[in-house]
Design a protein around this motif. Structure first.
Motif, short mmCIF file in Angstrom:
data_model
loop_
_atom_site.label_atom_id
_atom_site.label_comp_id
_atom_site.label_asym_id
_atom_site.label_seq_id
_atom_site.Cartn_x
_atom_site.Cartn_y
_atom_site.Cartn_z
N PRO A 73 -27.62 19.82 -41.95
CA PRO A 73 -27.00 20.48 -40.90
C PRO A 73 -27.91 20.77 -39.59
CG PRO A 73 -27.38 22.09 -42.69
CD PRO A 73 -27.86 20.60 -43.20
N LEU A 74 -27.02 20.91 -38.49
CA LEU A 74 -27.73 21.39 -37.43
C LEU A 74 -28.44 22.64 -37.37
CD1 LEU A 74 -28.16 20.30 -34.53
CD2 LEU A 74 -26.28 21.65 -33.98
N ASP A 75 -27.85 23.52 -38.28
CA ASP A 75 -28.50 24.92 -38.29
C ASP A 75 -29.59 24.78 -39.02
OD1 ASP A 75 -27.50 24.79 -40.84
OD2 ASP A 75 -26.04 26.48 -40.44
N SER A 76 -30.09 23.77 -39.69
CA SER A 76 -31.41 23.64 -40.28
C SER A 76 -32.58 23.45 -39.61
CB SER A 76 -31.16 22.52 -41.63
OG SER A 76 -31.29 21.41 -41.00
N LEU A 77 -32.25 23.16 -38.24
CA LEU A 77 -33.26 22.90 -37.54
C LEU A 77 -34.18 23.98 -36.98
CD1 LEU A 77 -34.62 20.57 -35.55
CD2 LEU A 77 -32.83 21.02 -33.97
N ARG A 78 -35.33 24.22 -37.04
CA ARG A 78 -36.42 25.31 -36.76
C ARG A 78 -36.85 25.25 -35.57
NH1 ARG A 78 -33.12 27.29 -39.36
NH2 ARG A 78 -32.87 27.31 -41.63
N ALA A 79 -37.01 26.28 -34.79
CA ALA A 79 -37.71 26.45 -33.67
C ALA A 79 -39.31 26.06 -33.74
CB ALA A 79 -37.87 28.07 -33.13
N ALA A 80 -39.92 25.99 -34.58
CA ALA A 80 -41.19 25.51 -34.71
C ALA A 80 -41.16 23.96 -34.46
CB ALA A 80 -41.89 26.03 -35.95
N THR A 81 -40.30 23.28 -35.17
CA THR A 81 -40.11 21.87 -35.23
C THR A 81 -39.66 21.48 -33.90
OG1 THR A 81 -39.27 21.88 -37.59
CG2 THR A 81 -38.99 20.00 -36.07
N ILE A 82 -38.77 22.11 -33.12
CA ILE A 82 -38.22 21.86 -31.55
C ILE A 82 -39.68 21.90 -30.86
CG2 ILE A 82 -36.90 22.33 -29.93
CD1 ILE A 82 -35.07 23.62 -31.87
N VAL A 83 -40.37 23.03 -30.90
CA VAL A 83 -41.52 23.34 -30.05
C VAL A 83 -42.58 22.32 -30.22
CG1 VAL A 83 -43.49 24.89 -29.58
CG2 VAL A 83 -41.17 25.89 -29.93
N GLN A 84 -42.70 21.92 -31.39
CA GLN A 84 -44.03 20.77 -31.68
C GLN A 84 -43.38 19.43 -31.24
OE1 GLN A 84 -46.92 21.06 -32.98
NE2 GLN A 84 -46.87 19.05 -31.99
N ALA A 85 -41.90 19.28 -31.48
CA ALA A 85 -41.58 17.85 -30.94
C ALA A 85 -41.46 17.76 -29.42
CB ALA A 85 -40.13 17.56 -31.10
N ALA A 86 -41.35 18.91 -28.68
CA ALA A 86 -41.28 18.99 -27.42
C ALA A 86 -42.68 18.67 -26.71
CB ALA A 86 -40.95 20.46 -26.85
N ALA A 87 -43.66 19.36 -27.40
CA ALA A 87 -45.18 19.13 -27.09
C ALA A 87 -45.41 17.78 -27.22
CB ALA A 87 -46.05 20.24 -28.02
N ASP A 88 -45.04 17.31 -28.28
CA ASP A 88 -45.48 15.74 -28.53
C ASP A 88 -44.68 15.04 -27.26
OD1 ASP A 88 -46.63 16.63 -30.83
OD2 ASP A 88 -44.91 15.65 -32.11
N ALA A 89 -43.66 15.35 -26.67
CA ALA A 89 -43.41 14.76 -25.61
C ALA A 89 -43.79 15.07 -24.50
CB ALA A 89 -41.62 14.88 -25.71
N GLY A 90 -44.79 16.10 -24.27
CA GLY A 90 -45.47 16.46 -22.97
C GLY A 90 -44.58 17.69 -22.45
N LEU A 91 -43.99 18.43 -23.08
CA LEU A 91 -43.06 19.67 -22.58
C LEU A 91 -43.62 21.06 -23.33
CD1 LEU A 91 -39.51 18.27 -22.64
CD2 LEU A 91 -40.80 18.45 -20.67
N THR A 92 -43.71 21.97 -22.71
CA THR A 92 -44.39 23.11 -23.16
C THR A 92 -43.12 24.05 -23.20
OG1 THR A 92 -46.70 22.92 -22.55
CG2 THR A 92 -46.03 25.36 -22.87
N ILE A 93 -42.54 24.48 -24.23
CA ILE A 93 -41.45 25.18 -24.31
C ILE A 93 -41.83 26.53 -25.34
CG2 ILE A 93 -39.85 23.66 -23.74
CD1 ILE A 93 -39.05 23.62 -26.86
#
Length: 167
Positions: A73-93
């Protein structure tokens, strides 16, 4: 004839809407299960971090695609995972699990949509009040026109009868 059919159809629609039942729990479960809050999450992240929405949505979208493939489910997505994926894409969030949960909450998402035509309860109430007022005005117009048509029909019949020679 067309006017009468339209009025009859509107009467049927009115009865249908008046007796329509909504299973709120089932609707909420469907919303939570369909990943539709993905855009709310990406929008919140973009706004709070000052980064481009499309860039954030691309990151979050890839993560959500993975959830879908894994049947999670969508609510299983964690902030740390999003932050890391953003960093991998060159975004700092910056993002916390609480902020992510808040963005994914369907009730909160509705309350945030307070713009004209939005889905917030206050805006929906305003729109419904406006539609009720317009409906009252339209009904008055239709009743007035129907009475004028009936009067004109009666007048036409009376004039036609006056023109018919007596036998």
């Amino acid at each position: 004839l067309g006017f009468d059919k339209t009025l009859a159809a509107l009467g049927i629609l009115r009865t249908t809407l008046a007796t329509l039942g909504v299973d709120k729990e089932r609707v909420l479960a469907a919303v939570r299960a369909n990943y539709s809050s993905t855009t709310d999450l990406a929008d919140m992240i973009a706004q709070r971090n000052g980064v481009g929405y499309r860039q954030v949505y691309a990151v979050v979208g890839r993560l959500v695609d993975g959830l879908i493939e894994a049947g999670q489910p969508l609510d299983s997505l964690r902030a740390a995972t999003i932050v890391q994926a953003a960093a991998d894409a060159g975004l700092t969030i910056r993002l916390t699990d609480e902020e992510a949960r808040d963005a994914l909450d369907p009730a909160r998402a509705l309350r945030r949509r307070q713009h004209i035509g939005g889905a917030a309860p206050t805006e929906m109430a305003r729109l419904l009040d406006a539609r009720r007022a317009a409906l009252t005005a339209h009904r008055h117009w239709a009743e007035t026109r129907a009475a004028r048509i009936a009067a004109a029909r009666a007048d036409t019949h009376a004039r036609a009868a006056a023109l018919t020679p007596a036998s």
